[in-house]
Design an enzyme around this catalytic site. Structure first.
Site, PDB file in Angstrom:
ATOM      1  N   ASP A 135       5.092   6.824  -0.790  1.00 12.46           N
ATOM      2  CA  ASP A 135       5.756   7.346   0.409  1.00 12.46           C
ATOM      3  C   ASP A 135       6.694   6.297   0.996  1.00 12.46           C
ATOM      4  O   ASP A 135       7.272   5.491   0.268  1.00 12.46           O
ATOM      5  CB  ASP A 135       4.696   7.822   1.416  1.00 12.46           C
ATOM      6  CG  ASP A 135       3.636   6.751   1.702  1.00 12.46           C
ATOM      7  OD1 ASP A 135       3.980   5.556   1.725  1.00 12.46           O
ATOM      8  OD2 ASP A 135       2.472   7.116   1.926  1.00 12.46           O
ATOM      9  N   SER A 136       6.858   6.301   2.321  1.00  9.37           N
ATOM     10  CA  SER A 136       7.823   5.393   2.945  1.00  9.37           C
ATOM     11  C   SER A 136       7.463   3.926   2.779  1.00  9.37           C
ATOM     12  O   SER A 136       8.346   3.061   2.771  1.00  9.37           O
ATOM     13  CB  SER A 136       7.957   5.711   4.442  1.00  9.37           C
ATOM     14  OG  SER A 136       6.704   5.598   5.095  1.00  9.37           O
ATOM     15  N   ILE A 137       6.182   3.620   2.640  1.00  9.81           N
ATOM     16  CA  ILE A 137       5.780   2.222   2.468  1.00  9.81           C
ATOM     17  C   ILE A 137       6.281   1.703   1.124  1.00  9.81           C
ATOM     18  O   ILE A 137       6.588   0.525   0.965  1.00  9.81           O
ATOM     19  CB  ILE A 137       4.251   2.071   2.606  1.00  9.81           C
ATOM     20  CG1 ILE A 137       3.817   2.547   4.001  1.00  9.81           C
ATOM     21  CG2 ILE A 137       3.820   0.628   2.389  1.00  9.81           C
ATOM     22  CD1 ILE A 137       2.323   2.572   4.218  1.00  9.81           C
ATOM     23  N   GLN A 139      10.385   1.623   1.485  1.00  4.63           N
ATOM     24  CA  GLN A 139      10.864   0.447   2.218  1.00  4.63           C
ATOM     25  C   GLN A 139      10.601  -0.867   1.481  1.00  4.63           C
ATOM     26  O   GLN A 139      11.021  -1.932   1.937  1.00  4.63           O
ATOM     27  CB  GLN A 139      10.200   0.402   3.593  1.00  4.63           C
ATOM     28  CG  GLN A 139      10.582   1.562   4.490  1.00  4.63           C
ATOM     29  CD  GLN A 139       9.842   1.557   5.825  1.00  4.63           C
ATOM     30  OE1 GLN A 139       9.189   0.581   6.182  1.00  4.63           O
ATOM     31  NE2 GLN A 139       9.940   2.643   6.558  1.00  4.63           N
ATOM     32  N   HIS A 187       3.715   0.977   9.241  1.00  8.53           N
ATOM     33  CA  HIS A 187       4.550   0.359   8.215  1.00  8.53           C
ATOM     34  C   HIS A 187       4.409  -1.161   8.244  1.00  8.53           C
ATOM     35  O   HIS A 187       3.882  -1.728   9.209  1.00  8.53           O
ATOM     36  CB  HIS A 187       6.008   0.793   8.403  1.00  8.53           C
ATOM     37  CG  HIS A 187       6.192   2.273   8.267  1.00  8.53           C
ATOM     38  ND1 HIS A 187       6.201   3.109   9.352  1.00  8.53           N
ATOM     39  CD2 HIS A 187       6.347   3.059   7.172  1.00  8.53           C
ATOM     40  CE1 HIS A 187       6.359   4.359   8.938  1.00  8.53           C
ATOM     41  NE2 HIS A 187       6.450   4.358   7.615  1.00  8.53           N
TER      42      HIS A 187
END
Length: 242
Positions: free
Chosen positions: A10-12, A15, A191
């Site tokens: 996912d976003s982790i 990024q 995050h």
């Protein structure tokens, strides 16, 4: 052709290629030895990620990845009935979705190294402060994620890895071994800070090395410049390293 390492999450994961990110650090470590590819999708849970499998990991590929990290759960663990309700996936479904991902990857390549990574812990006060900084008085009044609930998802992730004979990284537990982890490792309660990215990089590197995927033991794709004879450069390229 260099072997490929895919970071799926996912976003982790998305990024992780930012400055100081754990994916960027892996790119540097495996430079000229393996291609590290990020396949991170912000906001995704495991239910939605299943729709991506055949696109990212096509069956019948002649060059499947040598290793893949599966790093989901932070969104699945969003609480039902709260502001992130849409992302919630029941924990048993989460576990089965991860199992489906693993089964698909094994069909792509029975020898692929698959590493399951749990979601990190959640700093509930940090999430609240972050929401207030964006939405002010309209910010949520109750947490949309809790550390306790996320821990349950982490436990199921680790248990599945043990059941399937896979390697796993329990970030939820690892990060909480450090005093002040809430602000040291998390930028908004969820995050990662650069220090948090450092923990992930360290753990992924450790597992890769334990699985005989150490960059120190992998050859360069082409000769090192020190091996090239200035008077007869073609000699060094007569036999490629890979």
């Amino acid at each position: 052709m260099r072997p490929q390492i895919v970071l799926f999450g996912d976003s982790i994961t998305a990024q992780s290629f930012r400055s100081g990110g754990w994916g960027s650090a892996l790119v540097d470590a495996y430079s000229r030895k393996a291609d590290v590819v990020v396949r991170g999708y912000g906001g995704y849970n495991t239910r939605w990620a299943l729709f991506l499998l055949h696109h990212i990991f096509p069956l019948g590929s002649l060059t499947p990845p040598v290793a893949t990290t599966i790093f989901f759960g932070a969104n699945d663990a969003a609480l039902k009935g709260r502001t992130s309700d849409r992302q919630h996936v029941p924990v048993e479904e989460y576990k089965n979705n991860i199992r489906t991902m693993v089964q698909h990857l094994k069909k792509c390549s029975p020898t692929m190294l698959i590493v399951l990574v749990t979601p990190p812990p959640v700093d509930e006060s940090g999430r609240q402060s972050h929401a207030e900084s964006i939405y002010g008085e309209k910010a949520m009044k109750e947490p949309e994620r809790t550390n306790e609930t996320t821990g349950i998802y982490a436990q199921h992730c680790v248990a599945l890895a043990e059941e399937l004979g896979l390697r796993s990284i329990n970030l939820w537990s690892k990060m909480q071994e450090t005093d002040g982890w809430q602000k040291k490792y998390l930028s908004d309660g969820l995050h990662l800070t650069p220090e948090g990215n450092g923990v992930v990089y360290g753990e992924v590197s450790r597992v890769f090395r334990e699985a005989w995927l150490s960059p120190d033991e992998m050859p360069f794709d082409f000769p090192h410049h020190s091996q090239i004879d200035g008077d007869n450069p073609s000699k060094a390229f007569q036999e490629r390293c890979l």
